[in-house]
Design a protein around this motif. Structure first.
Motif, PDB file in Angstrom:
ATOM      1  N   MET A  20     -40.328  27.155  -8.354  1.00 24.13           N
ATOM      2  CA  MET A  20     -41.361  27.859  -9.108  1.00 24.13           C
ATOM      3  C   MET A  20     -40.743  28.943  -9.993  1.00 24.13           C
ATOM      4  O   MET A  20     -41.174  29.162 -11.132  1.00 24.13           O
ATOM      5  CB  MET A  20     -42.376  28.475  -8.153  1.00 24.13           C
ATOM      6  N   GLY A  75     -40.918  29.091 -14.010  1.00 25.37           N
ATOM      7  CA  GLY A  75     -41.373  30.255 -14.758  1.00 25.37           C
ATOM      8  C   GLY A  75     -40.400  30.629 -15.858  1.00 25.37           C
ATOM      9  O   GLY A  75     -40.803  30.956 -16.984  1.00 25.37           O
ATOM     10  N   ASN A 134     -51.741  24.359 -10.104  1.00 23.77           N
ATOM     11  CA  ASN A 134     -52.308  25.221 -11.140  1.00 23.77           C
ATOM     12  C   ASN A 134     -51.299  25.511 -12.242  1.00 23.77           C
ATOM     13  O   ASN A 134     -51.619  25.476 -13.430  1.00 23.77           O
ATOM     14  CB  ASN A 134     -52.788  26.539 -10.516  1.00 23.77           C
ATOM     15  N   ARG A 135     -50.066  25.803 -11.847  1.00 22.03           N
ATOM     16  CA  ARG A 135     -49.053  26.101 -12.861  1.00 22.03           C
ATOM     17  C   ARG A 135     -48.753  24.857 -13.694  1.00 22.03           C
ATOM     18  O   ARG A 135     -48.568  24.957 -14.910  1.00 22.03           O
ATOM     19  CB  ARG A 135     -47.789  26.641 -12.196  1.00 22.03           C
ATOM     20  N   THR A 146     -51.407  24.393 -16.217  1.00 20.11           N
ATOM     21  CA  THR A 146     -51.282  25.318 -17.336  1.00 20.11           C
ATOM     22  C   THR A 146     -50.238  24.848 -18.336  1.00 20.11           C
ATOM     23  O   THR A 146     -50.435  24.960 -19.549  1.00 20.11           O
ATOM     24  CB  THR A 146     -50.935  26.721 -16.821  1.00 20.11           C
ATOM     25  N   GLU A 169     -51.008  26.602  -6.048  1.00 21.14           N
ATOM     26  CA  GLU A 169     -50.420  27.244  -7.218  1.00 21.14           C
ATOM     27  C   GLU A 169     -49.458  26.327  -7.954  1.00 21.14           C
ATOM     28  O   GLU A 169     -49.267  26.457  -9.166  1.00 21.14           O
ATOM     29  CB  GLU A 169     -49.715  28.534  -6.819  1.00 21.14           C
ATOM     30  N   LEU A 194     -41.911  21.343 -11.813  1.00 22.96           N
ATOM     31  CA  LEU A 194     -43.219  21.394 -11.156  1.00 22.96           C
ATOM     32  C   LEU A 194     -43.610  20.045 -10.585  1.00 22.96           C
ATOM     33  O   LEU A 194     -44.347  19.981  -9.594  1.00 22.96           O
ATOM     34  CB  LEU A 194     -44.266  21.897 -12.144  1.00 22.96           C
ATOM     35  N   PHE A 226     -46.069  33.977 -17.043  1.00 22.63           N
ATOM     36  CA  PHE A 226     -45.327  33.242 -16.029  1.00 22.63           C
ATOM     37  C   PHE A 226     -43.980  33.884 -15.741  1.00 22.63           C
ATOM     38  O   PHE A 226     -42.941  33.269 -15.890  1.00 22.63           O
ATOM     39  CB  PHE A 226     -45.134  31.785 -16.468  1.00 22.63           C
TER      40      PHE A 226
END
Length: 216
Positions: A100, A104, A134-135, A138, A131, A119, A33
């Motif tokens: 984002m 990260g 998705n992030r 995760t 995304e 997020l 990330f």
């Protein structure tokens, strides 16, 4: 697939502790990330969400996915995969891109709580941005909150059914929870989308051996 996500929810509550992942399946790590560039422009405190042309973007993605699936040249496949991932990261909003990037950085610092806070805002500002879901899925996975991870994987795949990262994440969770048949199917689906996924190839071989009763 999505029905399976819902049906698995009651299992998740009683699924702890879960078995360790085998060496052929690597969970996400902070190194996956890297933040976005730091020179993204600020918007003076205002939220700016710019929509891209969905038809043009879809056409580009369709061609890249065709190249990815059909190319027999590894370097060409890698280029197509990188370009798809680059497009996936394009939110169309400077504000979302900054969030984002900060998320990260938080993941790399193992500050998962901060990453989730950031997020959470991303998916509210841009719910059509696969995304972001998705992030967040995760990060939930990294916290071993598999129920929330599955919900966000479902949202990711509803927006982009070809998202091989989300498919791989779903397969890993299915396997960890003992749903080997479903995991095998999902890994195969991920490999159909992106034939260059070595971990998926190894996981499929292992699961097929296990189904045949051979030593894994």
């Amino acid at each position: 697939m999505f029905t399976l996500l819902v049906s698995m929810a009651p299992v998740l509550a009683a699924a702890q502790p879960v078995p360790d992942l085998g060496p052929e399946v690597e969970p996400p790590s902070a190194e996956d990330f890297s933040p976005l560039p730091e020179d993204l422009p600020e918007e003076g405190g205002q939220v700016v969400v710019e929509e891209t042309d969905p038809e043009e973007e879809q056409s580009r993605l369709d061609q890249l996915f065709a190249d990815l699936a059909d190319s027999e040249e590894p370097k060409a496949s890698e280029r197509a995969a990188r370009e798809i991932q680059r497009i996936w990261m394009e939110s169309g909003s400077d504000t979302v891109d900054i969030l984002m990037s900060r998320a990260g950085q938080a993941i790399q610092a193992e500050d998962h709580a901060l990453a989730l806070d950031l997020l959470d805002v991303v998916v509210v500002l841009k719910p059509s941005y696969a995304e972001g879901w998705n992030r967040r899925a995760t990060v939930h996975y990294m916290r071993e909150d598999f129920g929330k991870s599955l919900v966000d994987i479902e949202r990711t795949l509803a927006i982009e059914p070809r998202h091989w990262g989300a498919l791989s994440g779903l397969a890993i969770i299915q396997r960890r929870l003992g749903f080997d048949t479903e995991a095998l199917h999902t890994f195969k689906r991920a490999l159909e989308v992106n034939p260059g996924l070595e971990n998926a190839t190894e996981a499929i071989e292992d699961l097929e051996k296990k189904a045949e009763g051979a030593p894994a």
